[in-house]
Write an enzyme that holds these catalytic residues in place. Structure first.
Site, PDB file in Angstrom:
ATOM      1  N   SER A  25       0.796  -1.222   0.000  1.00 39.32           N
ATOM      2  CA  SER A  25       0.000   0.000   0.000  1.00 39.32           C
ATOM      3  C   SER A  25       0.831   1.275   0.000  1.00 39.32           C
ATOM      4  O   SER A  25       2.054   1.241  -0.036  1.00 39.32           O
ATOM      5  CB  SER A  25      -0.948   0.037   1.203  1.00 39.32           C
ATOM      6  N   THR A  57      -1.292   0.664  -6.355  1.00 41.19           N
ATOM      7  CA  THR A  57      -1.400   0.141  -5.000  1.00 41.19           C
ATOM      8  C   THR A  57      -2.722   0.634  -4.415  1.00 41.19           C
ATOM      9  O   THR A  57      -3.585   1.075  -5.175  1.00 41.19           O
ATOM     10  CB  THR A  57      -0.175   0.532  -4.138  1.00 41.19           C
ATOM     11  N   TYR A  58      -2.876   0.540  -3.113  1.00 39.48           N
ATOM     12  CA  TYR A  58      -4.107   1.015  -2.487  1.00 39.48           C
ATOM     13  C   TYR A  58      -3.767   1.923  -1.305  1.00 39.48           C
ATOM     14  O   TYR A  58      -2.669   1.887  -0.762  1.00 39.48           O
ATOM     15  CB  TYR A  58      -4.994  -0.154  -2.049  1.00 39.48           C
ATOM     16  N   GLY A  72       5.641  -2.158   1.432  1.00 37.42           N
ATOM     17  CA  GLY A  72       5.750  -3.448   0.769  1.00 37.42           C
ATOM     18  C   GLY A  72       6.728  -3.432  -0.393  1.00 37.42           C
ATOM     19  O   GLY A  72       7.633  -2.591  -0.458  1.00 37.42           O
TER      20      GLY A  72
END
EC number: 4.1.1.11
Length: 116
Positions: A25, A57-58, A72
């Protein structure tokens, strides 16, 4: 028919941290994310102005003022201090496109809001 359109953007944010050992994320200062109409879990595209990398990503909402932390595996694609553009898109039909104005937030090198 629907089209993928720019929904919102944080323009020229500075990476404040990169955490390789986190699940994934991008963590974004909650106030900044809300101003840009970004929601937790929302898919975003990150464009690194310094090295040309682009990745998806989020969003995770962060508590620290000015925080922009890539987490990450994507942490390998940025460096602390890099300038990035954070983009969110939405699927819209013709009527929605005509009524929509993207939320664009400009920030300085400390990720403080310059203009909305």
């Amino acid at each position: 028919m629907t089209f993928e359109m720019l929904y919102s953007k944080i323009h020229r944010a500075t990476i404040t941290d990169a955490n390789l050992n986190y699940v994934g994320s991008i963590t974004i200062d909650e106030d900044l994310a809300k101003l840009a109409k970004l929601r937790e879990g929302m898919k975003v595209e990150i464009v690194d102005v310094n090295n040309g990398e682009r990745f998806s990503t989020y969003v995770i909402l962060g508590k620290k003022k000015g925080e922009i932390c890539v987490n990450g595996a994507a942490a390998r694609k940025v460096a602390i201090g890099d300038v990035v553009i954070i983009l969110a898109y939405a699927s819209m039909n013709e009527d929605e496109i005509n009524a929509h104005k993207p939320s664009i937030v400009l920030v300085d090198e400390k990720n403080e809001i310059l203009e909305k």
